[in-house]
Design a protein around this motif. Structure first.
Motif, PDB file in Angstrom:
ATOM      1  N   GLU A  34     104.055  71.897  57.962  1.00 28.39           N
ATOM      2  CA  GLU A  34     103.861  72.243  56.938  1.00 28.39           C
ATOM      3  C   GLU A  34     103.859  71.936  55.564  1.00 28.39           C
ATOM      4  O   GLU A  34     102.414  71.891  54.943  1.00 28.39           O
ATOM      5  N   GLN A  35     104.552  71.014  55.261  1.00 29.95           N
ATOM      6  CA  GLN A  35     104.840  70.709  53.807  1.00 29.95           C
ATOM      7  C   GLN A  35     103.783  69.322  53.783  1.00 29.95           C
ATOM      8  O   GLN A  35     103.354  68.957  52.651  1.00 29.95           O
ATOM      9  N   PHE A  36     103.453  68.151  55.025  1.00 30.91           N
ATOM     10  CA  PHE A  36     102.745  67.072  54.470  1.00 30.91           C
ATOM     11  C   PHE A  36     101.672  67.842  54.484  1.00 30.91           C
ATOM     12  O   PHE A  36     101.357  67.059  53.298  1.00 30.91           O
ATOM     13  N   GLU A  37     101.413  68.645  55.182  1.00 29.54           N
ATOM     14  CA  GLU A  37      99.810  69.735  55.391  1.00 29.54           C
ATOM     15  C   GLU A  37      99.460  69.885  53.528  1.00 29.54           C
ATOM     16  O   GLU A  37      98.594  69.240  53.069  1.00 29.54           O
ATOM     17  N   LEU A  38     100.056  70.971  53.020  1.00 29.83           N
ATOM     18  CA  LEU A  38     100.333  70.787  51.410  1.00 29.83           C
ATOM     19  C   LEU A  38     100.105  69.540  51.006  1.00 29.83           C
ATOM     20  O   LEU A  38      99.575  69.836  49.799  1.00 29.83           O
ATOM     21  N   ASP A  39     101.215  68.459  51.779  1.00 29.97           N
ATOM     22  CA  ASP A  39     101.426  66.978  49.870  1.00 29.97           C
ATOM     23  C   ASP A  39      99.618  66.597  50.559  1.00 29.97           C
ATOM     24  O   ASP A  39      99.609  66.065  49.202  1.00 29.97           O
ATOM     25  N   ASP A  40      99.328  66.601  51.085  1.00 26.54           N
ATOM     26  CA  ASP A  40      98.090  66.180  51.466  1.00 26.54           C
ATOM     27  C   ASP A  40      96.872  66.962  50.552  1.00 26.54           C
ATOM     28  O   ASP A  40      96.433  66.425  49.751  1.00 26.54           O
ATOM     29  N   VAL A  41      97.615  67.933  50.383  1.00 31.44           N
ATOM     30  CA  VAL A  41      96.178  68.892  49.846  1.00 31.44           C
ATOM     31  C   VAL A  41      96.026  68.262  48.542  1.00 31.44           C
ATOM     32  O   VAL A  41      95.227  68.212  47.579  1.00 31.44           O
ATOM     33  N   ALA A  42      97.179  68.589  48.057  1.00 38.67           N
ATOM     34  CA  ALA A  42      98.074  68.102  46.588  1.00 38.67           C
ATOM     35  C   ALA A  42      97.421  67.301  46.091  1.00 38.67           C
ATOM     36  O   ALA A  42      96.766  67.254  44.901  1.00 38.67           O
ATOM     37  N   ARG A  43      97.614  66.539  46.776  1.00 37.98           N
ATOM     38  CA  ARG A  43      97.317  64.694  46.341  1.00 37.98           C
ATOM     39  C   ARG A  43      95.786  64.791  46.452  1.00 37.98           C
ATOM     40  O   ARG A  43      95.561  63.913  46.033  1.00 37.98           O
TER      41      ARG A  43
END
Length: 69
Positions: A34-43
């Motif tokens: 979940e955090q990787f998905e959010l991190d990808d979007v943020a980046r």
């Protein structure tokens, strides 16, 4: 999820992964994905805040992610 503590924690987690219950591993896997998905979007948006932290923190979390990938 940021600071020097990330790498210390990740090393301990990787070393002890096999001692964790399947349920615990499943929760960790879910939460990290979940955090990787959010991190990808943020980046992709260029956000200043990144859920997985700085690049070095993300690299550390990748080591954990490799446990199930």
């Amino acid at each position: 999820r940021m600071t020097y503590a990330v790498d210390d924690f990740v090393r301990t987690l990787v070393r002890n992964w096999s001692t964790l219950s399947e349920q615990t591993r499943s929760i960790i896997c879910r939460d990290i994905e979940e955090q990787f998905e959010l991190d990808d979007v943020a980046r992709a948006r260029g956000d200043q805040y990144k859920p997985l932290g700085w690049d070095c923190d993300r690299e550390s979390w990748e080591k954990v992610r490799k446990l199930w990938r």
